[in-house]
Design a protein around this motif. Structure first.
Motif, short mmCIF file in Angstrom:
data_model
loop_
_atom_site.label_atom_id
_atom_site.label_comp_id
_atom_site.label_asym_id
_atom_site.label_seq_id
_atom_site.Cartn_x
_atom_site.Cartn_y
_atom_site.Cartn_z
N GLY A 49 -29.21 -13.38 -83.96
CA GLY A 49 -27.79 -13.20 -84.26
C GLY A 49 -27.13 -14.42 -84.87
N GLY A 50 -27.89 -15.49 -85.10
CA GLY A 50 -27.34 -16.68 -85.75
C GLY A 50 -27.16 -16.43 -87.23
N THR B 253 -32.61 -20.13 -96.46
CA THR B 253 -32.76 -21.46 -95.85
C THR B 253 -32.83 -21.32 -94.33
N ARG B 254 -33.02 -22.44 -93.68
CA ARG B 254 -32.96 -22.51 -92.21
C ARG B 254 -31.68 -23.19 -91.75
N VAL B 255 -30.72 -23.30 -92.64
CA VAL B 255 -29.46 -23.98 -92.35
C VAL B 255 -28.46 -22.97 -91.79
N TYR B 256 -27.98 -23.25 -90.60
CA TYR B 256 -27.04 -22.36 -89.93
C TYR B 256 -25.60 -22.63 -90.38
N LEU B 257 -24.79 -21.60 -90.28
CA LEU B 257 -23.38 -21.72 -90.63
C LEU B 257 -22.73 -22.87 -89.88
N GLU B 258 -23.03 -23.00 -88.59
CA GLU B 258 -22.40 -24.07 -87.81
C GLU B 258 -22.80 -25.46 -88.31
N VAL C 191 -14.87 -16.91 -87.88
CA VAL C 191 -15.65 -18.14 -87.70
C VAL C 191 -15.48 -18.66 -86.28
N ASN C 192 -14.26 -18.68 -85.78
CA ASN C 192 -14.03 -19.17 -84.41
C ASN C 192 -14.73 -18.29 -83.39
N ALA C 193 -14.69 -16.98 -83.58
CA ALA C 193 -15.38 -16.07 -82.66
C ALA C 193 -16.89 -16.31 -82.70
N GLU D 147 -17.68 -19.62 -80.89
CA GLU D 147 -17.58 -19.45 -79.44
C GLU D 147 -18.80 -18.71 -78.89
N LYS D 148 -19.26 -17.70 -79.62
CA LYS D 148 -20.45 -16.96 -79.19
C LYS D 148 -21.68 -17.87 -79.17
N VAL D 149 -21.85 -18.67 -80.20
CA VAL D 149 -22.98 -19.60 -80.27
C VAL D 149 -22.91 -20.61 -79.13
N LYS D 150 -21.73 -21.13 -78.87
CA LYS D 150 -21.53 -22.10 -77.79
C LYS D 150 -21.86 -21.47 -76.44
N ARG D 151 -21.37 -20.27 -76.22
CA ARG D 151 -21.60 -19.56 -74.96
C ARG D 151 -23.10 -19.28 -74.77
N GLU D 152 -23.77 -18.84 -75.82
CA GLU D 152 -25.20 -18.56 -75.73
C GLU D 152 -26.00 -19.82 -75.45
N ALA D 153 -25.60 -20.95 -76.02
CA ALA D 153 -26.29 -22.22 -75.77
C ALA D 153 -26.11 -22.64 -74.32
#
Length: 101
Positions: free
Chosen positions: A15-16, A22-27, A68-70, A73-79
């Motif tokens: 879901g990233g 590429t292997r470059v993530y949006l974040e 983008v903020n949502a 937040e999802k990425v942060k929560r999953e980490a």
């Protein structure tokens, strides 16, 4: 005339969001942008990127701050959840020695 262009972001199996091809993530791009890097510097930092894609992704992100903020937040929560799961498998004595008990 109305022109539309596809945004070069793809979701991976977890879901990233990555820049297509590429292997470059949006974040990673957003962190670089917020850290003061120009799109040209981002291409130097991540040679798999092309300049047009960086500009397209940043333009999309600036036009869609809510999405983008949502996502961030999802990425942060999953980490955080992944760290908690990993921590549950570490011995308490080791966590205490690391100062993370």
């Amino acid at each position: 005339m109305v022109l539309t262009e596809r945004i070069p972001l793809v979701a991976d199996e977890a879901g990233g969001l990555r820049v297509e091809g590429t292997r470059v993530y949006l974040e990673d791009l957003l962190d670089a942008y917020e850290g003061g890097l120009s799109p040209e510097e981002m291409v130097l930092a991540y040679p798999s990127l092309n300049l047009a894609d960086v500009y397209a992704v940043l333009a999309w992100a600036l036009r869609h701050p809510g999405e983008v903020n949502a996502y961030r937040e999802k990425v942060k929560r999953e980490a955080q959840e992944a760290e908690e799961r990993a921590r549950a498998h570490l011995p308490k004595a080791l966590l205490a020695r690391l100062g993370r008990a």
